[in-house]
Design a protein around this motif. Structure first.
Motif, mmCIF file in Angstrom:
data_model
loop_
_atom_site.group_PDB
_atom_site.id
_atom_site.type_symbol
_atom_site.label_atom_id
_atom_site.label_comp_id
_atom_site.label_asym_id
_atom_site.label_seq_id
_atom_site.Cartn_x
_atom_site.Cartn_y
_atom_site.Cartn_z
ATOM 1 N N ASN A 200 0.826 -1.204 0.000
ATOM 2 C CA ASN A 200 0.000 0.000 0.000
ATOM 3 C C ASN A 200 0.861 1.256 0.000
ATOM 4 O OD1 ASN A 200 -1.032 -2.294 1.582
ATOM 5 N ND2 ASN A 200 -2.914 -1.106 1.745
ATOM 6 N N TRP B 71 -7.839 0.684 0.865
ATOM 7 C CA TRP B 71 -7.543 -0.278 1.922
ATOM 8 C C TRP B 71 -7.211 0.419 3.238
ATOM 9 C CZ3 TRP B 71 -4.076 -0.591 -2.502
ATOM 10 C CH2 TRP B 71 -4.585 -1.391 -3.526
ATOM 11 N N SER C 3 -2.074 -5.069 -1.613
ATOM 12 C CA SER C 3 -2.397 -4.561 -0.286
ATOM 13 C C SER C 3 -1.828 -5.468 0.794
ATOM 14 C CB SER C 3 -3.911 -4.444 -0.104
ATOM 15 O OG SER C 3 -4.219 -4.124 1.241
ATOM 16 N N GLU D 46 -6.254 5.327 -2.207
ATOM 17 C CA GLU D 46 -6.353 3.892 -1.936
ATOM 18 C C GLU D 46 -7.568 3.575 -1.057
ATOM 19 O OE1 GLU D 46 -1.795 2.208 -2.281
ATOM 20 O OE2 GLU D 46 -2.525 2.818 -0.316
#
Length: 226
Positions: A9, A209, A36, A207
């Motif tokens: 990430n 996540w 991730s 992102e």
């Protein structure tokens, strides 16, 4: 065959950030794959390229290189024209020493202040061992700028491997609003003005996540706008 960098990430993976920004600023072309850190298949996916099952991993044909500093050394050997290490012998030795110190040290800072680009800047209470790490890093940067930094705004003048190794710390100092001296602040601002830094940051902010263990305000997840 082009270089291929497998990374974690962009918001959290400090180890991935180092070779990515080194290669990007140096103009070394590569493809990237982001996996991730929270992906249930993360270990299996990355283990297909590295026995450690960790990121980053550089793929160059049949060659696999893992560990941030080893990747930077590999691309520096391949692309001496990029000047990732200083040309001067003394400066080069010093750059390697501080890069290795970053690679191996500052455990207290790493644990207390995880890299987190999207967290709005806000101070945390810092333990004495974290403050000692901050002071040591400031001393390193100040000494490098004084002794070797006449050619530009970075540790050894031009941006290089040592700056790449400390780039996640620059991010942490911003994220946790660490109180630093004016010389440190000027260095941080120079790093953060790099187009490569801006590109990584912007991707990090987009992102989806979320990793609770890297969110110091958990269960809240304050985020800067993308």
């Amino acid at each position: 065959m082009s270089l291929h960098l497998v990374i974690g990430n962009k918001n959290y993976s400090s180890w991935s950030f180092r070779p990515w920004i080194a290669m990007t600023v140096a103009g070394i072309p590569f493809e990237e794959t982001v996996v991730s850190l929270g992906d249930p298949d993360f270990k299996a996916t990355v283990s297909a390229h590295s026995g450690t099952g960790k990121v980053p991993v550089l793929i160059d044909g049949d060659v696999r290189v893992w560990e941030s500093l080893a990747i930077i050394e590999y691309v520096a050997d391949q692309h001496p024209e990029a000047g990732l290490w200083p040309a001067d012998r003394v400066a080069r030795a010093h750059a390697r020493a501080i890069a290795t110190e970053m690679h191996a040290g500052f455990a207290a800072l790493r644990k207390a202040l995880p890299m987190n680009f999207w967290r709005p800047p806000k101070q945390l209470a810092l333990a004495d061992d974290v403050m000692r790490d901050v002071a040591r890093i400031e001393a390193i940067w100040r000494d490098c700028r004084k002794r070797f930094g006449a050619g530009g705004p970075f540790l050894f003048g031009a941006f290089g491997a040592a700056d790449a190794m400390y780039a996640p710390v620059v991010s942490r100092f911003f994220t946790y609003a660490i109180e630093v001296g004016p010389d440190t602040k000027a260095y941080m601002q120079a790093v953060a003005a790099l187009p490569a830094w801006i590109a990584w940051r912007d991707a990090a902010l987009r992102e989806p996540w979320v990793l609770p263990e890297d969110e110091p305000d958990w269960p809240e997840v304050p985020r800067l706008p993308a």
